[in-house]
Design a protein around this motif. Structure first.
Motif, PDB file in Angstrom:
ATOM      1  N   ALA A 146       0.843  -1.200   0.000  1.00 37.17           N
ATOM      2  CA  ALA A 146       0.000   0.000   0.000  1.00 37.17           C
ATOM      3  C   ALA A 146       0.875   1.245   0.000  1.00 37.17           C
ATOM      4  CB  ALA A 146      -0.919   0.014   1.220  1.00 37.17           C
ATOM      5  N   PRO A 147       0.492   2.282  -0.740  1.00 36.29           N
ATOM      6  CA  PRO A 147       1.247   3.547  -0.720  1.00 36.29           C
ATOM      7  C   PRO A 147       0.884   4.372   0.513  1.00 36.29           C
ATOM      8  CG  PRO A 147      -0.576   3.715  -2.258  1.00 36.29           C
ATOM      9  CD  PRO A 147      -0.615   2.318  -1.721  1.00 36.29           C
ATOM     10  N   VAL A 148       1.884   4.823   1.231  1.00 33.15           N
ATOM     11  CA  VAL A 148       1.681   5.693   2.386  1.00 33.15           C
ATOM     12  C   VAL A 148       2.674   6.841   2.291  1.00 33.15           C
ATOM     13  CG1 VAL A 148       0.806   3.845   3.884  1.00 33.15           C
ATOM     14  CG2 VAL A 148       3.267   4.331   3.824  1.00 33.15           C
ATOM     15  N   MET A 149       2.480   7.841   3.125  1.00 33.17           N
ATOM     16  CA  MET A 149       3.372   9.004   3.154  1.00 33.17           C
ATOM     17  C   MET A 149       4.049   9.091   4.509  1.00 33.17           C
ATOM     18  SD  MET A 149       4.514  11.425   1.219  1.00 33.17           S
ATOM     19  CE  MET A 149       3.262  11.503  -0.061  1.00 33.17           C
ATOM     20  N   LEU A 150       5.381   9.083   4.501  1.00 32.49           N
ATOM     21  CA  LEU A 150       6.151   9.248   5.728  1.00 32.49           C
ATOM     22  C   LEU A 150       6.387  10.733   5.954  1.00 32.49           C
ATOM     23  CD1 LEU A 150       8.004   8.264   8.070  1.00 32.49           C
ATOM     24  CD2 LEU A 150       9.860   8.138   6.384  1.00 32.49           C
ATOM     25  N   THR A 151       6.007  11.222   7.126  1.00 31.99           N
ATOM     26  CA  THR A 151       6.213  12.629   7.478  1.00 31.99           C
ATOM     27  C   THR A 151       7.152  12.688   8.667  1.00 31.99           C
ATOM     28  OG1 THR A 151       3.970  13.139   6.735  1.00 31.99           O
ATOM     29  CG2 THR A 151       5.093  14.799   8.075  1.00 31.99           C
ATOM     30  N   LEU A 152       8.329  13.250   8.438  1.00 30.65           N
ATOM     31  CA  LEU A 152       9.348  13.294   9.480  1.00 30.65           C
ATOM     32  C   LEU A 152      10.103  14.606   9.379  1.00 30.65           C
ATOM     33  CD1 LEU A 152      10.223  11.204  11.650  1.00 30.65           C
ATOM     34  CD2 LEU A 152      12.110  10.590  10.144  1.00 30.65           C
ATOM     35  N   ASP A 153      10.091  15.378  10.473  1.00 25.14           N
ATOM     36  CA  ASP A 153      10.765  16.680  10.517  1.00 25.14           C
ATOM     37  C   ASP A 153      10.292  17.600   9.397  1.00 25.14           C
ATOM     38  OD1 ASP A 153      12.240  15.809  12.711  1.00 25.14           O
ATOM     39  OD2 ASP A 153      13.859  15.026  11.435  1.00 25.14           O
ATOM     40  N   GLY A 154       9.005  17.564   9.124  1.00 24.91           N
ATOM     41  CA  GLY A 154       8.430  18.424   8.098  1.00 24.91           C
ATOM     42  C   GLY A 154       8.652  17.960   6.679  1.00 24.91           C
ATOM     43  N   LYS A 155       9.374  16.870   6.479  1.00 24.73           N
ATOM     44  CA  LYS A 155       9.655  16.353   5.144  1.00 24.73           C
ATOM     45  C   LYS A 155       8.780  15.147   4.868  1.00 24.73           C
ATOM     46  CE  LYS A 155      13.382  14.676   2.176  1.00 24.73           C
ATOM     47  NZ  LYS A 155      14.821  14.341   2.093  1.00 24.73           N
TER      48      LYS A 155
END
Length: 759
Positions: free
Chosen positions: A91-100
């Motif tokens: 599944a496609p997901v979005m990693l959000t870390l330190d604003g990136k």
């Protein structure tokens, strides 16, 4: 037996008398063999990182991405398929870390590692049944985002729900290439965790791997899978594409090592001939004494071959060990399979043969020394050389005139000394050219098609709002809409990348080195790799399937293309079908000169309330920084070869003119002038060798780099010659260091008390 013991004592005494020169020979040969072993290791099967990963993980040769789970039994019955990996839900997901924000393909796995295409855990551990929030991250992706074991991994699904995960391990895989060249990033989690994060099956895909009995039979299996699954297939990848994505860095490094190693072997042979020849000349009295005591020609020949050949063989043994260490360092922890016996034996045997031949030639000459112990071996008589006559004509000081005369007293050794210095200096210049090319890439990324410093994706905003925010920033010079789709070559057996950035009227500023930029719909520019694949030339029209739509492409230019081995087609967004072109997937942002990309990125994120995804463009030259270390190391080895030639030339000069020292002093020359005479004789050979080698290297370096660029798919037009300042500095440093080294024994010889004897 007594002869053997006497020979051993003689060899031991001679080696003790010249320990420094013997050590130089061993180190030089070891360095050359190290370069050749590392080169062969990096070049075998295209690239060792992929080869090692694939073998250790028992990787799959073909990966099939389908909307739903395929018919696994039917796939396993395809001719040539021996095992099937999966299918795995992804599944496609979005990693959000330190604003990136970074896109991730989250793949569901079992707690037990599979037998085929198993991720290789390098840090931490694999998933356990109770790891409901655990995730194992592909290592290159983790390194790019500075992820650590035990660190957070917060992801957001397509439905907008956020899920905090924890990194429990970092793993390598042969399933796909390194990040960011191969996107999205890859991570593994338990199937139950994936079902909780993305419950809707329609927002995921199924990934199935096929391991074949013979990897060369990939194409028939691909055709069989396409026929079997028909419209279910979304995309496919093969082991060749993965290998190609890992190949660039290490193949370039391997070819550089091979070039240095092969040329260095020639330089080493010249150095050994020079060293052994010099020792034979300086030991004429000793050899004559041995022959008068009963040694035959064959015994003298064997004595010299054993002494000097043993040093070369010792260097080969050290090089075999150091070569494996150097390969591991170059691959930065990637698995390195042992080099197969054939190339290993070829390198060791070939180097040994070169060393023994280089030793045998002067040894044969030494075996012909007449058995007259008291006969002095005076330097040959003859007319003044042209260089000495020129020195007299321009009225140089007496010390320099005498030194110029002495430089060419023995013309063959003088020529060998010049060539022995010129060859290493030529390779040093080529190394400096590689350094200059790498610096040019880093300072001017637009020359390799990276005029844009940032890539902007709309994410939660519309395309119009995203481009409006980008163009409102004062440091953004231009925003080019772009989309990347898969394209099939005419026979539809190989997929390549089609990159549409800008429009035909306002194209992205690609670096066009041949032909022209596209200016109308249907026109495109291509990388060298794609031109080679299609067997096309600039001006040809090619029928391709771009994004599922047939398109006749008019190739009007060639660009420098570092991605995908140059198998990239670049065209305007308006040349694509409407379903692929709108809305654009991303915007490439070209900044004003001197702008700070990180500061612009921060402003764009702030202006959009973190609704945009803004990424810094990674310069591919940054991956090649290891080449700098390699160049420095090889320059050191080549300097040892030059130093060995220098010491031999200096020893011959002192030997030929040792009895002249008293005469020179009687003529009124001061000790400083006498030393200048000796230094000039050797220094003149060094200057000629350094200047000749530098000129030869500077004349061929750009062509060699362009040749490599052409064969690797990047394309010609990337080679750079070192700057004039760099070349002059290299010449001055080389000559200055050589004169300094020569001055030390010259001053010692001048201070020694030399009796006046009849000749």
């Amino acid at each position: 037996m007594s002869t053997v013991r006497a020979s051993a004592r003689w060899i031991r005494a001679d080696l003790r008398a010249r320990r420094g020169q013997a050590l130089l020979t061993v180190l030089a040969v070891a360095g050359i063999v190290t370069a050749l072993i590392a080169s062969a290791t990096l070049l075998e099967d295209g690239t060792n990182p992929w080869r090692g990963l694939f073998a250790e993980s028992r990787g799959a040769h073909v990966w099939i991405h389908t909307k739903d789970a395929p018919d696994v039994p039917a796939l396993s019955r395809l001719h040539g398929v021996v095992e099937v990996a999966g299918p795995y839900r992804t599944a496609p997901v979005m990693l959000t870390l330190d604003g990136k924000k970074s896109p991730v393909a989250l793949r569901g796995m079992q707690a037990t590692a599979p037998s085929v295409a198993a991720p290789l855990v390098r840090e931490g551990r694999w998933l356990r049944p109770g790891d409901v929030e655990g995730v194992v991250v592909e290592r290159s992706f983790a390194e790019a985002l500075d992820l650590r074991v035990g660190g957070p991994f917060p992801v957001t699904a397509l439905n907008g729900a956020s899920h905090p995960l924890i990194v429990v391990g970092l793993a390598d895989t042969a399933d796909q290439g390194f990040y960011p060249e191969w996107t999205p990033g890859l991570a593994w989690t338990l199937t139950t965790t994936l079902a909780r994060i993305e419950p809707a099956l329609g927002r995921s895909e199924s990934v199935t791997g096929l391991r074949l009995a013979d990897g060369e039979d990939t194409l028939p299996v691909v055709h069989g899978a396409v026929t079997l699954l028909a419209e279910q297939i979304q995309r496919m990848s093969t082991w060749r594409e993965v290998r190609a994505s890992m190949e660039l860095d290490n193949r370039l490094l391997g070819l550089l090592l091979a070039l240095f190693g092969a040329t260095g072997l020639v330089a080493a042979a010249l150095a050994i001939v020079n060293v052994v020849g010099g020792r034979v000349l300086t030991q004429t009295r000793d050899i004559a004494t041995l022959k008068s005591l009963g040694y035959t020609r064959s015994q003298i020949f064997g004595l010299l071959v054993v002494e000097h050949g043993a040093l070369g063989l010792l260097g080969i043994a050290a090089g075999l060990v150091c070569g494996q260490i150097a390969s591991s360092f170059a691959l930065d922890g990637m698995p390195v399979l042992p080099l197969s016996p054939i190339p290993l034996l070829s390198i060791a045997g070939g180097t040994a043969a070169v060393v023994l031949v280089a030793v045998a030639l002067p040894a044969w000459r030494g075996s012909r020394t007449p058995p007259i112990p008291a006969a002095p071996a005076a330097p040959p008589k003859g007319h003044l050389s042209r260089m000495a006559r020129l020195a007299l004509l321009v009225r140089l000081p007496p010390a320099l005139v005498l030194g110029t005369r002495d430089a060419f007293t023995r013309r063959v050794p003088a020529l060998l000394s010049i060539v022995g210095v010129a060859v290493p200096m030529m390779m040093i210049t080529i190394g400096l050219g590689c350094w200059a090319t790498l610096d040019d890439f880093l300072r001017h990324p637009e020359k390799i098609g990276q005029a844009a410093a940032l890539t902007l994706r709309p994410d939660k905003l519309s395309a119009g709002d995203a481009v409006r925010i980008a163009r409102a920033d004062p440091e953004v010079l231009a925003a080019y809409p772009g989309t990347e789709v898969s394209a099939l070559e005419p026979e539809q057996t190989r997929s390549v990348l089609a990159r549409a950035v800008g429009t035909s009227a306002h194209p992205y500023p690609f670096s066009v080195v041949e032909g022209r930029m596209f200016a109308a719909r249907g026109e495109a520019v291509a990388g060298q790799g794609l031109l080679d694949l299609l067997e096309a030339r600039i001006g040809d029209r090619v029928r391709m399937t771009v994004g599922g739509t047939p398109l006749i492409v008019h190739i009007v230019g060639r660009v420098v293309e570092p991605d995908q081995d140059g198998e990239v087609l670049s065209l305007g967004l308006d040349s694509l079908a409407a379903k692929d072109a709108m809305p654009p997937q991303f915007y490439s942002l070209v900044l004003r000169p001197g702008a700070d990309p990180a500061a612009v990125r921060a402003r764009l994120l702030a202006a959009s309330d973190e609704a945009l995804e803004v990424q810094l463009v990674v310069n591919p030259a940054e991956r090649l920084s290891i080449i700098r270390v390699v160049i420095v190391a090889l320059i050191g080895v080549l300097s040892l070869l030059g130093l060995a030639n220098l010491l031999t030339a200096g020893a011959l000069g002192l030997r030929d003119h040792a009895l002249d020292l008293a005469v020179l002093k009687a003529m009124g020359l001061t000790p400083r002038q006498v030393a200048a005479t000796l230094v000039t004789g050797t220094g003149l050979l060094v200057v000629l060798g350094v200047v000749t080698g530098t000129a030869a290297g500077a004349s061929v370096v750009a062509g060699l780099i362009d040749l490599q660029g052409h064969t690797s798919g990047v394309g010609a037009g990337i080679g750079r010659t070192p700057s004039a300042v760099t070349l002059v500095s290299a010449v001055l440093i080389a000559v200055g260091a050589a004169l300094l080294v020569t001055l030390i024994p010259a001053r010692r010889a001048v201070r020694a008390q030399v009796p006046m004897t009849a000749r």
